[in-house]
Design a protein around this motif. Structure first.
Motif, PDB file in Angstrom:
ATOM      1  N   THR A 138       0.830  -1.207   0.000  1.00 53.05           N
ATOM      2  CA  THR A 138       0.000   0.000   0.000  1.00 53.05           C
ATOM      3  C   THR A 138       0.864   1.258   0.000  1.00 53.05           C
ATOM      4  N   ALA A 148      -2.364   3.285  -1.543  1.00 53.25           N
ATOM      5  CA  ALA A 148      -3.652   2.789  -2.049  1.00 53.25           C
ATOM      6  C   ALA A 148      -3.681   1.266  -2.092  1.00 53.25           C
ATOM      7  N   GLN A 165      -6.206  -0.320  -3.175  1.00 56.75           N
ATOM      8  CA  GLN A 165      -6.877  -0.512  -4.455  1.00 56.75           C
ATOM      9  C   GLN A 165      -6.939   0.839  -5.148  1.00 56.75           C
ATOM     10  N   LYS A 166      -7.151   0.815  -6.444  1.00 54.44           N
ATOM     11  CA  LYS A 166      -7.057   2.036  -7.239  1.00 54.44           C
ATOM     12  C   LYS A 166      -8.017   3.116  -6.746  1.00 54.44           C
ATOM     13  N   TYR A 167      -7.417   4.304  -6.522  1.00 53.64           N
ATOM     14  CA  TYR A 167      -8.155   5.503  -6.115  1.00 53.64           C
ATOM     15  C   TYR A 167      -8.711   5.450  -4.703  1.00 53.64           C
ATOM     16  N   LEU A 168      -8.317   4.460  -3.904  1.00 50.78           N
ATOM     17  CA  LEU A 168      -8.659   4.428  -2.488  1.00 50.78           C
ATOM     18  C   LEU A 168      -7.353   4.509  -1.707  1.00 50.78           C
ATOM     19  N   HIS A 169      -7.155   5.626  -0.989  1.00 49.78           N
ATOM     20  CA  HIS A 169      -5.878   5.897  -0.327  1.00 49.78           C
ATOM     21  C   HIS A 169      -6.066   5.852   1.180  1.00 49.78           C
ATOM     22  N   THR A 170      -5.620   4.761   1.778  1.00 49.69           N
ATOM     23  CA  THR A 170      -5.803   4.556   3.208  1.00 49.69           C
ATOM     24  C   THR A 170      -4.570   4.910   4.027  1.00 49.69           C
TER      25      THR A 170
END
Length: 382
Positions: free
Chosen positions: A215, A221, A223-228
């Motif tokens: 990540t 991220a 997964q694409k376009y989800l930035h944790t």
């Protein structure tokens, strides 16, 4: 020194690349056909193969060894305010990695015989804020895994290895990268396992650390376009992974060749007063990224290096200035005299030519150059 005047180069990468050039070209062409240049199929294959070679289940490729340290420490939970103990005599990237992770570096001295971190000095540096120890497997020799694990267990510390110079090194039944929670590797071209540019990796036995590393290296991220996570862009290129994957099966043989060359150096240099190799406490497990000698009081290191250069022998100094005396890091508050062993080594050490394919005649030339210098220097002092 011009290339024409070099008789013994410090490193010669062509000797390992020429025999496998066709394999490398084929691997590159495979990536070109697939077109998966970022986080591609070959990267995943190399990550798995390299991790397995290190004796752990997970490998995560990143852009360079410095990123491997910085992101690896973050993935292990090291954060602002945490103190990380590391040796003063290491390449500056180790220190930079700790700082980039947000941690506070606590530098300590080394063992003058092995140049590895002095665990007694590390023990004296422990505070309530100490979270981790970062041993550097310098020159291709591992810090004792048993001593490290005992030390870390006693003080409840995380072990994060700097294995940038120790690909497939072994000691006490452990491979470099398998001692602690995680380890950082560099694939800089001159490393024992080198890419055709920058590259690095973190290896770990912890699935959560591996997950967080993937990540962090990819903009935080999962997964694409989800930035944790607050991540960055640090991915080992698929093309570089393809090259490294071709080279990996040859690495053990190349390491043996380095160790054998070191044994020849040891035998020849043992007869000279004023010269002593950095001590090998790992036997065949030392992979000799560098073969480094100490010049004692009766021998001038700088004069010896200059004389060897005159007869076409390239050498290096790893490293001429310890981390705590680097101008950019004065703000850390260290001063000359804080780490006397590290400072002495920086004045005494000289790295001799070392690479797979180094010929016995070349090793003899290096030894003869050293002998000639010592003989003339002794005569001048009479």
């Amino acid at each position: 020194m011009t290339s024409a005047s070099v008789k013994v180069p410090f490193v010669d990468l062509t000797l390992q690349h020429q025999p496998i050039q066709a394999e490398i070209e084929q691997a590159i062409q495979t990536v070109l056909r697939r077109g998966d240049f970022v986080l591609g199929e070959t990267l995943a294959e190399f990550e798995s193969a390299f991790a397995a070679a290190c004796g752990v289940p997970y490998g995560i490729g990143v852009a360079c060894g410095t990123d491997a340290t910085a992101l690896g420490l973050q993935a292990c939970g090291i954060d602002t305010g945490d103190e990380v103990i590391l040796p003063a005599n290491t390449f500056i990237a180790t220190l930079i990695g700790v700082l980039r992770a947000g941690a506070t570096p606590i530098l300590v001295d080394c063992d003058p015989q092995t140049a590895l971190i002095d665990l007694a000095a590390a023990e004296a540096a422990i505070s309530p804020k100490t979270r981790a120890i970062l041993p550097v497997h310098l020159y291709g020799q591992m810090v004792s895994p048993r001593q490290l694990r005992d030390f870390a267990g006693t003080y409840n510390l995380l072990i994060f290895e700097d294995a940038a110079q120790a690909h497939l090194a072994e000691r006490e039944g452990y491979r470099a990268g398998s001692i602690g929670t995680a380890a950082a590797f560099s694939f800089y071209p001159s490393k024992n396992l080198g890419a055709f540019g920058d590259g690095g990796a973190v290896v770990t036995s912890d699935p959560e650390v591996a997950k967080k590393m993937r990540t962090l290296r990819n903009y935080g991220a999962p997964q694409k376009y989800l930035h944790t996570e607050v991540g960055t862009n640090s991915r080992l290129d698929t093309l570089q992974a393809a090259i490294l994957k071709v080279k990996l099966p040859y690495l053990a043989g190349w390491n043996r060749a380095r160790n054998e060359a070191a044994q020849r150096y040891d035998a020849l240099l043992s007869q000279y007063d004023g010269i002593t190799p950095i001590q090998n406490q790992s036997g065949a497990g030392h992979v000799y990224h560098l073969y480094t000698i100490r010049t004692l009081a009766c021998v001038s290191r700088d004069a010896l290096q200059e004389e060897l250069a005159k007869v076409g022998i390239q050498t290096g100094i790893h490293y001429p200035i310890p981390c705590h005396l680097q101008p950019a890091y004065e703000y850390l508050g260290y001063k000359a005299g804080d780490f006397p062993h590290a400072e002495a080594l920086c004045r005494e050490i000289l790295s001799l030519p070392m690479y797979p394919g180094l010929e016995e005649t070349q090793i003899s030339q290096v030894a003869a150059g050293i002998e000639s210098f010592i003989t003339r220097q002794a005569a001048a002092l009479r």
